[in-house]
Design a protein around this motif. Sequence first.
Motif, PDB file in Angstrom:
ATOM      1  N   TYR A   1      50.644 145.828  95.124  1.00 33.49           N
ATOM      2  CA  TYR A   1      50.211 145.438  93.797  1.00 33.49           C
ATOM      3  C   TYR A   1      51.532 145.553  92.852  1.00 33.49           C
ATOM      4  N   GLY A   2      52.679 146.242  93.281  1.00 35.93           N
ATOM      5  CA  GLY A   2      53.768 146.285  92.157  1.00 35.93           C
ATOM      6  C   GLY A   2      54.771 145.180  92.405  1.00 35.93           C
ATOM      7  N   ARG A   3      54.914 144.551  93.588  1.00 38.43           N
ATOM      8  CA  ARG A   3      55.823 143.288  93.768  1.00 38.43           C
ATOM      9  C   ARG A   3      55.213 142.137  93.907  1.00 38.43           C
ATOM     10  N   HIS A   4      53.989 141.841  94.273  1.00 43.10           N
ATOM     11  CA  HIS A   4      53.350 140.708  94.449  1.00 43.10           C
ATOM     12  C   HIS A   4      52.073 140.217  93.545  1.00 43.10           C
ATOM     13  N   VAL A   5      51.322 141.120  93.378  1.00 44.76           N
ATOM     14  CA  VAL A   5      50.094 141.203  92.551  1.00 44.76           C
ATOM     15  C   VAL A   5      50.358 141.020  91.073  1.00 44.76           C
ATOM     16  N   LEU A   6      50.964 142.165  90.523  1.00 45.23           N
ATOM     17  CA  LEU A   6      51.213 142.481  89.196  1.00 45.23           C
ATOM     18  C   LEU A   6      52.077 141.339  88.677  1.00 45.23           C
ATOM     19  N   PRO A   7      53.080 140.775  89.238  1.00 48.34           N
ATOM     20  CA  PRO A   7      53.921 139.668  88.460  1.00 48.34           C
ATOM     21  C   PRO A   7      53.077 138.302  88.490  1.00 48.34           C
ATOM     22  N   ASN A   8      52.213 138.206  89.335  1.00 54.41           N
ATOM     23  CA  ASN A   8      51.241 136.966  88.998  1.00 54.41           C
ATOM     24  C   ASN A   8      50.153 137.096  87.921  1.00 54.41           C
ATOM     25  N   ILE A   9      49.792 138.273  87.525  1.00 53.68           N
ATOM     26  CA  ILE A   9      48.800 138.632  86.519  1.00 53.68           C
ATOM     27  C   ILE A   9      49.564 138.964  85.333  1.00 53.68           C
ATOM     28  N   ALA A  10      50.938 139.021  85.226  1.00 47.16           N
ATOM     29  CA  ALA A  10      51.556 139.832  84.053  1.00 47.16           C
ATOM     30  C   ALA A  10      51.350 138.889  82.888  1.00 47.16           C
ATOM     31  N   SER A  11      51.281 137.627  82.871  1.00 47.27           N
ATOM     32  CA  SER A  11      51.040 136.755  81.597  1.00 47.27           C
ATOM     33  C   SER A  11      49.758 137.016  81.072  1.00 47.27           C
ATOM     34  N   THR A  12      48.612 137.206  81.732  1.00 52.40           N
ATOM     35  CA  THR A  12      47.202 137.545  81.235  1.00 52.40           C
ATOM     36  C   THR A  12      47.263 138.968  80.775  1.00 52.40           C
ATOM     37  N   LEU A  13      47.990 139.781  81.020  1.00 47.42           N
ATOM     38  CA  LEU A  13      47.999 141.202  80.645  1.00 47.42           C
ATOM     39  C   LEU A  13      48.956 141.241  79.422  1.00 47.42           C
ATOM     40  N   ILE A  14      50.160 140.590  79.321  1.00 47.38           N
ATOM     41  CA  ILE A  14      50.928 140.379  78.175  1.00 47.38           C
ATOM     42  C   ILE A  14      49.887 140.004  76.859  1.00 47.38           C
ATOM     43  N   VAL A  15      49.301 138.705  77.240  1.00 46.37           N
ATOM     44  CA  VAL A  15      48.504 138.254  76.221  1.00 46.37           C
ATOM     45  C   VAL A  15      47.460 139.202  75.548  1.00 46.37           C
ATOM     46  N   SER A  16      46.856 140.182  76.664  1.00 40.96           N
ATOM     47  CA  SER A  16      45.911 141.151  75.943  1.00 40.96           C
ATOM     48  C   SER A  16      46.658 142.260  75.193  1.00 40.96           C
ATOM     49  N   MET A  17      47.848 142.516  75.735  1.00 40.22           N
ATOM     50  CA  MET A  17      48.503 143.627  74.891  1.00 40.22           C
ATOM     51  C   MET A  17      49.104 142.908  73.433  1.00 40.22           C
ATOM     52  N   THR A  18      49.305 141.630  73.324  1.00 36.35           N
ATOM     53  CA  THR A  18      49.429 141.089  72.056  1.00 36.35           C
ATOM     54  C   THR A  18      48.093 141.091  71.264  1.00 36.35           C
ATOM     55  N   LEU A  19      47.086 140.915  71.758  1.00 38.13           N
ATOM     56  CA  LEU A  19      45.772 141.084  70.948  1.00 38.13           C
ATOM     57  C   LEU A  19      45.491 142.331  70.674  1.00 38.13           C
ATOM     58  N   ALA A  20      45.800 143.329  71.623  1.00 31.18           N
ATOM     59  CA  ALA A  20      45.496 144.757  71.276  1.00 31.18           C
ATOM     60  C   ALA A  20      46.353 145.286  70.464  1.00 31.18           C
ATOM     61  N   PHE A  21      47.660 144.924  70.121  1.00 30.09           N
ATOM     62  CA  PHE A  21      48.549 145.567  69.324  1.00 30.09           C
ATOM     63  C   PHE A  21      48.445 145.595  67.786  1.00 30.09           C
ATOM     64  N   PRO A  22      47.667 144.528  67.427  1.00 29.22           N
ATOM     65  CA  PRO A  22      47.440 144.631  65.636  1.00 29.22           C
ATOM     66  C   PRO A  22      46.089 145.435  65.491  1.00 29.22           C
ATOM     67  N   GLU A  23      45.268 145.501  66.719  1.00 25.88           N
ATOM     68  CA  GLU A  23      44.101 146.464  66.531  1.00 25.88           C
ATOM     69  C   GLU A  23      44.518 147.813  66.288  1.00 25.88           C
ATOM     70  N   ILE A  24      45.693 148.232  67.193  1.00 27.81           N
ATOM     71  CA  ILE A  24      45.931 149.637  67.053  1.00 27.81           C
ATOM     72  C   ILE A  24      46.848 149.912  65.572  1.00 27.81           C
ATOM     73  N   ILE A  25      47.419 148.806  65.084  1.00 29.79           N
ATOM     74  CA  ILE A  25      48.126 149.139  63.741  1.00 29.79           C
ATOM     75  C   ILE A  25      46.842 149.571  62.786  1.00 29.79           C
ATOM     76  N   LEU A  26      45.913 148.599  62.922  1.00 32.88           N
ATOM     77  CA  LEU A  26      44.879 148.758  62.008  1.00 32.88           C
ATOM     78  C   LEU A  26      44.152 150.042  61.991  1.00 32.88           C
ATOM     79  N   LEU A  27      43.920 150.587  63.347  1.00 31.82           N
ATOM     80  CA  LEU A  27      43.396 151.896  63.721  1.00 31.82           C
ATOM     81  C   LEU A  27      44.208 153.176  63.217  1.00 31.82           C
ATOM     82  N   GLU A  28      45.494 152.764  63.494  1.00 27.58           N
ATOM     83  CA  GLU A  28      46.341 153.980  62.902  1.00 27.58           C
ATOM     84  C   GLU A  28      46.424 153.988  61.304  1.00 27.58           C
ATOM     85  N   SER A  29      46.346 152.730  60.732  1.00 24.23           N
ATOM     86  CA  SER A  29      46.412 152.760  59.441  1.00 24.23           C
ATOM     87  C   SER A  29      44.980 153.312  58.714  1.00 24.23           C
TER      88      SER A  29
END
Length: 290
Positions: A198-226
């Motif tokens: 999972y660390g060397r083979h599965v995670l690198p292949n799904i990293a792009s989708t997870l990164i996109v999800s992180m960029t979408l969750a980042f502004p939500e967390i800023i608004l929640l903290e605010s």
Amino acid sequence: MPEAPLPVAAAPPRTRRPGPPPLVVFGFCWLALMLAVALLADLISPYAYTALDLRNRLSPPIGFGGTWLHPLGTDELGRDVLARLIYSIRTSLLIAFGATIIGAVVGTTLGFLAAHFRGLVEQAVLALVDFSASLPFLILALSVLAFFGNSMVLLVCLLGLHAWERYARIARGLALSAGAQGYAAAVRQLGASPWRLYGRHVLPNIASTLIVSMTLAFPEIILLESGLSFLGLGVQPPETSLGSMVGYGREYLTRAPWILLAPAVTIVLTTLSVSLIGDWLRDRLDPTLR
């Protein structure tokens, strides 16, 4: 007679990928500016964010009768709005980055556990995902902070639990899909441990989708903290954040609107920039849209 050489087919011209749209370029530039401000806050801040100047209370910013001594004006205690804005950007970005990473790590780990063990473990993780998604997070956060008190560590960990179920669902689904493909089965047959699989083979292949999800969750967390800081349950004095500046400035909205407008505009532009970058990355990394 010698045979005429066969014509060589010309190579198709390479199509050049279009660059990012102007709004996405603006988003990258704005985020780079915010990161630079956060990293260099101690060097570029004109004053300490707690320094008082009672003789210049509610001083207006430049362009509205103010002076260059306080370019963005001062608040009700004579504290420089620009200095507080600089330190607030650092605090809000630190909370948002920390909470986003915590949510991604927790959700991805639980998703991998559900995909690997299946059976009872998978049912337990999915039940926890459904339970977490059904809870109103803001009410839960208000209850936890009101009961356990306010601290930076608790706030970051609490916001890190926001939307972790999104990462768990994505990681579980993509891990199951990768397990059905040849490369994951081949690595498993070669005797690789689950950590390596999972660390060397599965995670690198799904990293792009997870990164996109992180960029979408980042502004939500800023608004929640605010929002939490606006309600007085987020960052506590003497620390400052964008949300707490908005909360303090609402009482002086008619007399000194610059106290509230500077952090509010920063919140809007930061969340907009991250959302634009996230949408662009999703379109860029999705192979079905190419």
